[in-house]
Each structure stands twice: as structure tokens, then as C-alpha cells.
Design an enzyme around this catalytic site. Structure first.
Site, PDB file in Angstrom:
ATOM      1  N   ASP A   1      73.964 -71.740  39.060  1.00 58.67           N
ATOM      2  CA  ASP A   1      73.228 -72.999  39.041  1.00 58.67           C
ATOM      3  C   ASP A   1      73.158 -73.668  37.671  1.00 58.67           C
ATOM      4  O   ASP A   1      72.276 -74.476  37.416  1.00 58.67           O
ATOM      5  CB  ASP A   1      71.803 -72.766  39.541  1.00 58.67           C
ATOM      6  CG  ASP A   1      71.100 -71.611  38.830  1.00 58.67           C
ATOM      7  OD1 ASP A   1      71.484 -71.290  37.681  1.00 58.67           O
ATOM      8  OD2 ASP A   1      70.178 -71.017  39.413  1.00 58.67           O
TER       9      ASP A   1
ATOM     10  N   GLU B   1      77.117 -66.771  44.571  1.00 61.23           N
ATOM     11  CA  GLU B   1      75.651 -66.842  44.569  1.00 61.23           C
ATOM     12  C   GLU B   1      75.193 -68.181  45.134  1.00 61.23           C
ATOM     13  O   GLU B   1      74.380 -68.896  44.571  1.00 61.23           O
ATOM     14  CB  GLU B   1      75.071 -66.599  43.173  1.00 61.23           C
ATOM     15  CG  GLU B   1      73.582 -66.238  43.198  1.00 61.23           C
ATOM     16  CD  GLU B   1      73.005 -66.046  41.810  1.00 61.23           C
ATOM     17  OE1 GLU B   1      72.658 -64.902  41.479  1.00 61.23           O
ATOM     18  OE2 GLU B   1      72.888 -67.046  41.064  1.00 61.23           O
TER      19      GLU B   1
ATOM     20  N   GLU C   1      68.004 -76.269  37.647  1.00 60.71           N
ATOM     21  CA  GLU C   1      68.886 -75.380  38.419  1.00 60.71           C
ATOM     22  C   GLU C   1      68.858 -75.678  39.915  1.00 60.71           C
ATOM     23  O   GLU C   1      69.895 -75.587  40.588  1.00 60.71           O
ATOM     24  CB  GLU C   1      68.495 -73.919  38.159  1.00 60.71           C
ATOM     25  CG  GLU C   1      68.861 -73.407  36.776  1.00 60.71           C
ATOM     26  CD  GLU C   1      67.800 -73.716  35.717  1.00 60.71           C
ATOM     27  OE1 GLU C   1      67.975 -73.258  34.570  1.00 60.71           O
ATOM     28  OE2 GLU C   1      66.800 -74.404  36.039  1.00 60.71           O
TER      29      GLU C   1
ATOM     30  N   HIS D   1      62.211 -67.590  29.434  1.00 65.25           N
ATOM     31  CA  HIS D   1      63.013 -68.654  28.842  1.00 65.25           C
ATOM     32  C   HIS D   1      63.039 -69.933  29.665  1.00 65.25           C
ATOM     33  O   HIS D   1      63.643 -70.921  29.254  1.00 65.25           O
ATOM     34  CB  HIS D   1      64.464 -68.181  28.670  1.00 65.25           C
ATOM     35  CG  HIS D   1      65.182 -68.042  29.978  1.00 65.25           C
ATOM     36  ND1 HIS D   1      65.046 -66.941  30.782  1.00 65.25           N
ATOM     37  CD2 HIS D   1      66.021 -68.876  30.636  1.00 65.25           C
ATOM     38  CE1 HIS D   1      65.779 -67.083  31.866  1.00 65.25           C
ATOM     39  NE2 HIS D   1      66.387 -68.265  31.811  1.00 65.25           N
TER      40      HIS D   1
ATOM     41  N   ARG E   1      62.670 -73.500  31.229  1.00 69.07           N
ATOM     42  CA  ARG E   1      62.241 -74.788  30.670  1.00 69.07           C
ATOM     43  C   ARG E   1      60.891 -75.215  31.219  1.00 69.07           C
ATOM     44  O   ARG E   1      60.068 -75.784  30.502  1.00 69.07           O
ATOM     45  CB  ARG E   1      63.279 -75.878  30.987  1.00 69.07           C
ATOM     46  CG  ARG E   1      64.575 -75.780  30.216  1.00 69.07           C
ATOM     47  CD  ARG E   1      65.465 -76.976  30.548  1.00 69.07           C
ATOM     48  NE  ARG E   1      66.734 -76.937  29.835  1.00 69.07           N
ATOM     49  CZ  ARG E   1      67.831 -76.348  30.272  1.00 69.07           C
ATOM     50  NH1 ARG E   1      67.800 -75.712  31.432  1.00 69.07           N
ATOM     51  NH2 ARG E   1      68.943 -76.369  29.577  1.00 69.07           N
TER      52      ARG E   1
ATOM     53  N   HIS F   1      64.006 -64.853  23.569  1.00 67.66           N
ATOM     54  CA  HIS F   1      65.100 -65.810  23.744  1.00 67.66           C
ATOM     55  C   HIS F   1      65.284 -66.648  22.487  1.00 67.66           C
ATOM     56  O   HIS F   1      64.334 -66.906  21.744  1.00 67.66           O
ATOM     57  CB  HIS F   1      64.798 -66.714  24.946  1.00 67.66           C
ATOM     58  CG  HIS F   1      65.985 -67.446  25.475  1.00 67.66           C
ATOM     59  ND1 HIS F   1      66.414 -68.642  24.963  1.00 67.66           N
ATOM     60  CD2 HIS F   1      66.839 -67.151  26.490  1.00 67.66           C
ATOM     61  CE1 HIS F   1      67.478 -69.065  25.642  1.00 67.66           C
ATOM     62  NE2 HIS F   1      67.755 -68.177  26.570  1.00 67.66           N
TER      63      HIS F   1
END
Length: 376
Positions: A99, A121, A135, A216, A218, A248
Site C-alpha cells: 500500500d 497482499e 495507505e 511511525h 502519520r 523510526h
């Protein structure tokens, strides 16, 4: 003899590399295929670590990573760069995974050239276009263009069919991340030095319950990160607990965690781990606290409960199976859920022993056979 089908495999981030290298190994070992590898290097350092361990040398490397780049700027660069590679390679098929912006741009560039694109996936859905962001929309875009959809679970396959994807194009293969975890665990067994850098922390935290942390996303930047840091600080007040947190590289994560957690005796803020060391962390952790997608699949394969610091997940199978639990980013909720697992043996065992729904380690072989059937 028929010429082998030329398959262009496109990826750009560490998670993609982990999930793609078993498929690349399988394609390169099969004389029916010529496998060409293109990396965007949407992530650079962490991507390179995985490729080195897995012995993958890309045929094309776009090296697009720039500090502070915008999503639209990144997407434009990816779309034109990947298009140029496709014009050079002239693949019979393009394979993308997951994604990311790289996967979405790769699928779109292939579509513009009327090259069939296949999606590893496929079918993950949270049904909220802003969680995870971007994503969720990336994978929906890929789903509208993909020729073959390699769904990791029956739930993912059902999501695609509910979106009017032809059921004959949807195949449940399991997730290649389990293939990768089995492979790297075998490599560590043969070469323990691959994951030896955690030995000092293992000795330092001997006798304590270890909580592994990754964060991590967003959508958690800002207040979410502050709450996560607060929760870790509070749980670290327990003398029986230690936290290992590979932080990260994103400054939105680093600034908060370094400011809030530095100096705590039983919290180890360490650099991002290469894949063998991360597999080792999964092995030594008692609980994984994460907002990552992949950890929701990997940790249950090793019997580790996963607390997911998100409001929704595109991997509901883990929640339904009992291997994972959504806890959001509220500090009090995170502390409460971790405390329950630490203090209630039955609650811990119920999650640790739940069946992992994400695969059996044979996904890459299934995908190769499906590709072979497609090319005839």
C-alpha cells in the site's frame, strides 16, 4: 523452448522488501520466469539493510528519497521514474506489494502502458480513507487496476469480491511476511551473529518482561505520539518491565520520543533494526506494542501478543483471532491493556496461543504457480 516471462518486481520501502524477497527468490529459482527488480528507494537505509541480508541486488534503483518531500511530489517522481523503467524493461507483468506510494505509482504506470499488474497482499481494508493514511486509498487504487489479487487471508479476499472484483482473479495465498520470517529465523540459526547486537540489551534486561515498541504512522504524529510516549513512560515505572524501542528515523517520531523518554534506565531507545535483529526482538519480547501493519502479522507467528496503537486496522483477522487488540493512542488505555497482559496470565496466554491467521510460510510458492498459470 518458450522464452521465460519477464516479471518486473517493484518496491521501495523496508516492509515491501521483507515481503517481496521470498517471491523474488522463488521467481529467480524458476526457469519459467525472468525476474527484474526495481527499487524506488522511497526509504533508503532501511531498505538497503533488507536487500543485503536477502541477497537482492536491484536491476534498477530510482533513489527517490528526499528529506521533507510531499506525498504529491513523491508520487509524481515515482510515476515518471517507474514509467521510464517499464519502457526500458518492457515487462510481461509488473508485481507490486501492499500500500505504499511506490506500489500505487507502480500500478498506475503499468496501467498506463497496458501491462498487467499483480498485487501481493491485496484486499486489506480498514474502510476509513484516513486510517491508515494514505495507505488505505493507495491499496484501493491498486485494487481497481490489478490483474491478479494475491490476498493473504479469506477476509481480504472477501473484501475484494465485495468490491466487485472478479472472484476468479482473487487468490488466497497467505502472507509472504511469514515466508520471510521463517527464512530469516533459519539464517539466524545458522549464523547467530546476524542478530548478535541485541545481546547486551538482553543481558541488561535479564529477568524483566520485555515490551517491544514500534511507532511511525502519520496519523499518530503530534498528539498521538505524545500519548504513546506518556504511556511508555508510565509503564516503565514498573520494576519488572523493560522497553526496547527502535525509534523510526522520521523526526516527527524521534523528537517526541527522545525528549520524553531519554534517560530512563529501563527504556532502550535504539536505532532502527535491520531485519534479523528485528526478528530477534520479536523473539525476546513478551509483548509487542505497535502501530505497524506488518508486526500484527509477524509477532503472532512467534506467539507474541500485539497491542495495536490505532483506532482501526486493515488486518481485522488478527483481532478476530485474538492475536492482536486495538488500543488506540490514549495513554491510560495503553497502560491498562499492557498491565492486564503483564498481570493476568490467562489473558496473556489467550493471546499468545491464538492461531495466527496470516499464513504458513508457503505463500511465495503459491504466487509463483498462479503467475505461471496466468502466462500459460
Amino acid at each position: 523452448m518458450t522464452s521465460p516471462a519477464r516479471i518486473l518486481v517493484v518496491f521501495g520501502t523496508r516492509p515491501e522488501a521483507i515481503k517481496m524477497f521470498p517471491l523474488i527468490h522463488a521467481l529467480k529459482a524458476d526457469e519459467r520466469f525472468e525476474c527484474v527488480v526495481c527499487v524506488s528507494a522511497q526509504h533508503r537505509q532501511m531498505l538497503d539493510q533488507v536487500m543485503e541480508i536477502a541477497g537482492i541486488v536491484p536491476d534498477h534503483d530510482l533513489d527517490v528519497m528526499q528529506p521533507g518531500q510531499t506525498l504529491d511530489g513523491l508520487t509524481a517522481t515515482l510515476l515518471t521514474g517507474l514509467g521510464q523503467v517499464m519502457d526500458t524493461v518492457s515487462p510481461d507483468r509488473v508485481v507490486v506489494q501492499g500500500d505504499t506510494a511506490t506500489a500505487m505509482a507502480g500500478a498506475l504506470a503499468a496501467y498506463y502502458r497496458k501491462i498487467p499488474v499483480d498485487h501481493v497482499e491485496a484486499g486489506l481494508r480498514s474502510h476509513n480513507i484516513y486510517h491508515p493514511w494514505p495507505e488505505e486509498v493507495n491499496r484501493k487504487i491498486i485494487g481497481t487496476m490489478a490483474s491478479l489479487h494475491f490476498a493473504p487471508t479469506a477476509t481480504a479476499a472477501a473484501a475484494l469480491i465485495n468490491e466487485n472484483i472478479d472472484p476468479a482473479r482473487v487468490h488466497v495465498t497467505g502472507n509472504t511476511v511469514i515466508d520471510a520470517l521463517h527464512w530469516v529465523s533459519g539464517e539466524i540459526g545458522k549464523r547467530p551473529e546476524l542478530a548478535g547486537d541485541l545481546a547486551a540489551l538482553e543481558q541488561r534486561f535479564a529477568g524483566r518482561r520485555i515490551i517491544g515498541v514500534t511507532s511511525h504512522r502519520r496519523e499518530n504524529f503530534g498528539e498521538g505520539m505524545e500519548q504513546i510516549a506518556q504511556a511508555i513512560r508510565r509503564i516503565a515505572e514498573r520494576p519488572d518491565v523493560a522497553v526496547i524501542f527502535p525509534v523510526h528515523l522520521n523526526p516527527n517520531v524521534r523528537h517526541v520520543m527522545n525528549e520524553r523518554l531519554a534517560g530512563l534506565d529501563n527504556v532502550a531507545l535504539i536505532e532502527p533494526l535491520d531485519y534479523p535483529h528485528f526478528a530477534r526482538l520479536l523473539n525476546i519480547a513478551d509483548i509487542m506494542l505497535t502501530d505497524s501493519g506488518g508486526v500484527q502479522e509477524e509477532a503472532p507467528a512467534l506467539g507474541r501478543p500485539v497491542l495495536v496503537m490505532r483506532e482501526t486496522t486493515e488486518r481485522p483477522e488478527g483481532v478476530e483471532a485474538g492475536t492482536a487488540k486495538l488500543v488506540g493512542t490514549d495513554a491510560a488505555r495503553i497502560v491498562s491493556e499492557i498491565s492486564t497482559l503483564l498481570d493476568d496470565k490467562d489473558a496473556y496466554e489467550a493471546m499468545a496461543r491464538a492461531h495466527n491467521p496470516f499464513g504458513d510460510g508457503d505463500s511465495a510458492r503459491r504466487i509463483v504457480e498462479l503467475l505461471a498459470n496466468e502466462i500459460g
